[in-house]
Scaffold this motif. Structure first.
Motif, PDB file in Angstrom:
ATOM      1  N   SER A 193      -8.622  -4.687  -3.949  1.00 36.73           N
ATOM      2  CA  SER A 193      -8.711  -4.713  -2.475  1.00 36.73           C
ATOM      3  C   SER A 193      -7.816  -3.650  -1.848  1.00 36.73           C
ATOM      4  N   HIS A 194      -6.595  -3.539  -2.338  1.00 38.80           N
ATOM      5  CA  HIS A 194      -5.682  -2.515  -1.817  1.00 38.80           C
ATOM      6  C   HIS A 194      -6.233  -1.117  -2.083  1.00 38.80           C
ATOM      7  N   ARG A 238      -9.327  -0.170  -2.637  1.00 41.46           N
ATOM      8  CA  ARG A 238     -10.542   0.099  -1.856  1.00 41.46           C
ATOM      9  C   ARG A 238     -10.203   0.424  -0.411  1.00 41.46           C
ATOM     10  N   LEU A 239      -9.246  -0.287   0.159  1.00 35.44           N
ATOM     11  CA  LEU A 239      -8.863   0.004   1.540  1.00 35.44           C
ATOM     12  C   LEU A 239      -8.292   1.412   1.640  1.00 35.44           C
ATOM     13  N   PRO A 284      -8.226  -8.562  -8.696  1.00 38.19           N
ATOM     14  CA  PRO A 284      -8.968  -8.463  -7.433  1.00 38.19           C
ATOM     15  C   PRO A 284      -8.093  -8.077  -6.235  1.00 38.19           C
ATOM     16  N   ALA A 285      -6.846  -8.511  -6.219  1.00 41.20           N
ATOM     17  CA  ALA A 285      -5.939  -8.127  -5.130  1.00 41.20           C
ATOM     18  C   ALA A 285      -5.653  -6.627  -5.196  1.00 41.20           C
ATOM     19  N   ARG A 337       0.823  -1.219   0.000  1.00 43.05           N
ATOM     20  CA  ARG A 337       0.000   0.000   0.000  1.00 43.05           C
ATOM     21  C   ARG A 337       0.850   1.259   0.000  1.00 43.05           C
TER      22      ARG A 337
END
Length: 86
Positions: free
Chosen positions: A45-46, A48-49, A41-42, A10
């Motif tokens: 996820s990063h 979105r966080l 998708p990974a 991140r």
């Protein structure tokens, strides 16, 4: 939360989004997936966080999903918190 996973993924995303050129146009999930060498998708996820933390903002893309940009004000606020040792 920023340093998990341990490899600093991140933080790398935030660093890429500060680079000249990228800072203006942002990155898509496909861009991030390609640079990281991970499935889309990974990358999502990063992103979105980071967005939920307020460090990124999503803007409409050109048909390939949203483009993500750093929220420089929020990044500066969080940086100050870490500098204070919170």
């Amino acid at each position: 939360m920023l340093s998990t996973p341990a490899d600093g993924t991140r933080l790398r995303i935030l660093t890429w989004l500060a680079e000249l050129g990228t800072a203006e146009r942002g990155l898509t999930a496909d861009d991030v997936a390609g640079r990281l060498g991970v499935p889309r998708p990974a990358a999502v996820s990063h992103l979105r966080l980071l967005t939920s933390l307020g460090l990124l903002r999503a803007t409409p893309g050109d048909g390939g999903g949203p483009r993500y940009l750093r929220d420089e004000i929020r990044v500066a606020e969080v940086t100050r918190l870490f500098e204070k040792g919170w």
